[in-house]
Design a protein around this motif. Structure first.
Motif, mmCIF file in Angstrom:
data_model
loop_
_atom_site.group_PDB
_atom_site.id
_atom_site.type_symbol
_atom_site.label_atom_id
_atom_site.label_comp_id
_atom_site.label_asym_id
_atom_site.label_seq_id
_atom_site.Cartn_x
_atom_site.Cartn_y
_atom_site.Cartn_z
ATOM 1 N N ILE A 149 0.774 -1.272 0.012
ATOM 2 C CA ILE A 149 -0.062 0.149 0.000
ATOM 3 C C ILE A 149 0.866 1.297 -0.093
ATOM 4 O O ILE A 149 0.645 2.101 -0.790
ATOM 5 N N GLU A 150 1.959 1.243 0.710
ATOM 6 C CA GLU A 150 2.704 2.385 1.022
ATOM 7 C C GLU A 150 3.593 2.806 -0.527
ATOM 8 O O GLU A 150 3.538 3.794 -0.675
ATOM 9 N N SER A 151 3.944 1.772 -0.936
ATOM 10 C CA SER A 151 4.610 1.781 -2.383
ATOM 11 C C SER A 151 3.509 2.491 -3.362
ATOM 12 O O SER A 151 3.923 3.338 -4.229
ATOM 13 N N ARG A 152 2.285 1.937 -3.406
ATOM 14 C CA ARG A 152 1.238 2.511 -4.302
ATOM 15 C C ARG A 152 1.026 3.884 -3.892
ATOM 16 O O ARG A 152 1.084 4.901 -4.841
ATOM 17 N N LEU A 153 0.952 4.379 -2.755
ATOM 18 C CA LEU A 153 0.783 5.843 -2.336
ATOM 19 C C LEU A 153 2.008 6.637 -2.874
ATOM 20 O O LEU A 153 1.523 7.754 -3.193
ATOM 21 N N ALA A 154 2.900 6.245 -2.523
ATOM 22 C CA ALA A 154 4.269 6.906 -3.009
ATOM 23 C C ALA A 154 4.241 7.309 -4.595
ATOM 24 O O ALA A 154 4.612 8.386 -4.865
ATOM 25 N N ALA A 155 3.770 6.084 -5.275
ATOM 26 C CA ALA A 155 3.855 6.456 -6.591
ATOM 27 C C ALA A 155 2.521 7.364 -6.989
ATOM 28 O O ALA A 155 2.701 8.152 -7.911
ATOM 29 N N LEU A 156 1.191 7.326 -6.155
ATOM 30 C CA LEU A 156 0.336 8.137 -6.522
ATOM 31 C C LEU A 156 0.756 9.543 -6.330
ATOM 32 O O LEU A 156 0.281 10.489 -6.935
ATOM 33 N N MET A 157 1.236 9.720 -4.960
ATOM 34 C CA MET A 157 1.576 11.090 -4.682
ATOM 35 C C MET A 157 2.927 11.578 -5.454
ATOM 36 O O MET A 157 3.372 12.808 -5.050
ATOM 37 N N GLN A 158 3.694 10.875 -5.557
ATOM 38 C CA GLN A 158 5.037 11.199 -6.613
ATOM 39 C C GLN A 158 6.072 11.832 -5.460
ATOM 40 O O GLN A 158 6.551 12.762 -5.777
ATOM 41 N N VAL A 159 6.009 10.919 -4.293
ATOM 42 C CA VAL A 159 7.004 11.120 -2.951
ATOM 43 C C VAL A 159 7.888 9.836 -2.815
ATOM 44 O O VAL A 159 7.044 8.927 -2.742
ATOM 45 N N PRO A 160 8.980 10.019 -2.411
ATOM 46 C CA PRO A 160 9.722 8.677 -2.236
ATOM 47 C C PRO A 160 8.970 8.045 -0.926
ATOM 48 O O PRO A 160 8.559 8.581 -0.038
ATOM 49 N N VAL A 161 8.963 6.686 -0.738
ATOM 50 C CA VAL A 161 8.344 5.997 0.473
ATOM 51 C C VAL A 161 8.804 6.415 1.687
ATOM 52 O O VAL A 161 8.232 6.664 2.537
ATOM 53 N N ASP A 162 10.299 6.805 1.609
ATOM 54 C CA ASP A 162 10.886 6.984 2.913
ATOM 55 C C ASP A 162 10.501 8.643 3.499
ATOM 56 O O ASP A 162 10.971 8.967 4.502
ATOM 57 N N HIS A 163 9.874 9.304 2.572
ATOM 58 C CA HIS A 163 9.326 10.628 3.014
ATOM 59 C C HIS A 163 7.926 10.415 3.917
ATOM 60 O O HIS A 163 7.257 11.492 4.297
ATOM 61 N N GLY A 164 7.361 9.357 3.685
ATOM 62 C CA GLY A 164 5.848 9.177 4.429
ATOM 63 C C GLY A 164 6.050 8.731 5.817
ATOM 64 O O GLY A 164 7.119 8.077 6.063
ATOM 65 N N GLU A 165 5.500 9.175 6.619
ATOM 66 C CA GLU A 165 5.136 8.468 8.072
ATOM 67 C C GLU A 165 4.420 7.151 8.023
ATOM 68 O O GLU A 165 3.987 6.771 7.182
ATOM 69 N N GLY A 166 4.643 6.544 9.214
ATOM 70 C CA GLY A 166 4.095 5.472 9.292
ATOM 71 C C GLY A 166 2.411 5.395 9.336
ATOM 72 O O GLY A 166 1.758 6.746 9.403
ATOM 73 N N LEU A 167 1.718 4.488 8.763
ATOM 74 C CA LEU A 167 0.311 4.422 8.731
ATOM 75 C C LEU A 167 -0.461 4.461 10.008
ATOM 76 O O LEU A 167 0.049 3.873 10.702
ATOM 77 N N GLN A 168 -1.313 5.364 9.909
ATOM 78 C CA GLN A 168 -2.172 5.305 11.099
ATOM 79 C C GLN A 168 -3.729 5.003 10.608
ATOM 80 O O GLN A 168 -4.247 5.614 9.579
ATOM 81 N N VAL A 169 -4.327 4.189 11.249
ATOM 82 C CA VAL A 169 -5.613 3.865 11.464
ATOM 83 C C VAL A 169 -6.416 4.273 12.461
ATOM 84 O O VAL A 169 -6.067 4.069 13.664
#
Length: 276
Positions: A149-169
């Motif tokens: 999911i994180e890989s998909r979101l990074a591609a969608l937002m066009q930012v590297p995966v490591d720029h993302g915080e951990g997922l929060q539910v």
């Protein structure tokens, strides 16, 4: 136009440490026009401790869905359902499969804790009445499903995966809400310092809807007069930090009270630099 007294009130309260969203809520309660409220807060922030306000919508240069209506992201065809120009926001369909939604809910159920916010003074996490939900945090790459999911979101937002915080539910029961607030860290507040040191400012948020509440639970943008109804598998992207570090005060948003049923969402925040 906002009176001089209100303009002075905004600047005085920001300088003494009040959060921008608390001032916005107070002014809206006095039935002041939303555009005037946003402009007053943005102008005041621009003159305090070097904070800069965005002069236009904060669309990232590489974000294709600012203009395109469809995008292929991995094995999914994501479509735009609705779009705002300011704040820069798009509602997207088919971001998560129903199976992924169910998986994230099941994974989180036994790990829920009361949701918190960042203290403006200390930077510590604290519970507040304005946020009535419970949540679970997962480190990046927690398992294969979350990593995909994180890989998909990074591609969608066009930012590297490591720029993302951990997922929060997050889980909201009937009546649960999150009153209007900002996702970015106000640079004038001491409590923001330790959080900004871990990857710079937040630049954008992606809220993924894991179920469809029976009534209520919309994501609202009070200064734009807009609301988005949660639908399972869809997601709301919005950006609020431009390339100069200017912050968009029109990104004030909240989760309206759940009128019937319950609401489950997953949130991904992204930073200016790799997040530690």
């Amino acid at each position: 136009m906002l009176s001089d007294d209100w303009t002075a009130w905004v600047r005085e309260n920001l300088e003494r440490g009040c959060t921008p969203d608390s001032l916005v809520r107070a002014m809206l309660a006095e039935h002041i026009d939303g555009d005037e409220v946003a402009l007053a807060v943005a102008n005041a922030l621009a003159g305090i401790d070097g904070a800069r306000s965005a002069t236009g919508p904060c669309w990232p240069d590489r974000f294709a869905l600012r203009l395109a209506n469809h995008a292929t992201v991995g094995d999914r065809q994501v479509s735009v359902v609705a779009r705002l120009e300011r704040p820069a926001a798009v509602l997207l369909d088919n971001v998560l499969s129903h199976q992924e939604c169910d998986y994230l809910i099941a994974l989180s159920t036994q790990q829920m804790r009361p949701s918190t916010v960042v203290s403006p003074d200390s930077g510590e996490l604290a519970t507040i009445e304005a946020r009535s939900s419970e949540g679970a945090w997962f480190t990046r790459g927690h398992d294969e499903t979350i990593a995909a999911i994180e890989s998909r979101l990074a591609a969608l937002m066009q930012v590297p995966v490591d720029h993302g915080e951990g997922l929060q539910v997050l889980h909201y029961r009937a009546g649960g809400e999150y009153r209007p607030h900002y996702d970015y860290f106000p640079p004038e507040q001491p409590g923001s310092v330790p959080h900004l040191a871990r990857g710079g400012q937040r630049t954008a948020s992606l809220i993924m809807y894991l179920n469809s509440p029976d009534a209520g639970g919309e994501t609202i943008f009070p200064l734009a007069g807009a609301s988005f109804v949660p639908r399972r598998g869809s997601a709301l992207y919005f950006a609020y930090c431009d390339g100069r570090g200017g912050l968009d005060s029109s990104s004030l948003h909240g989760g309206a009270p759940v009128a019937a049923g319950e609401k489950w969402i997953a949130t991904k925040w992204v930073r200016q630099q790799p997040y530690r």
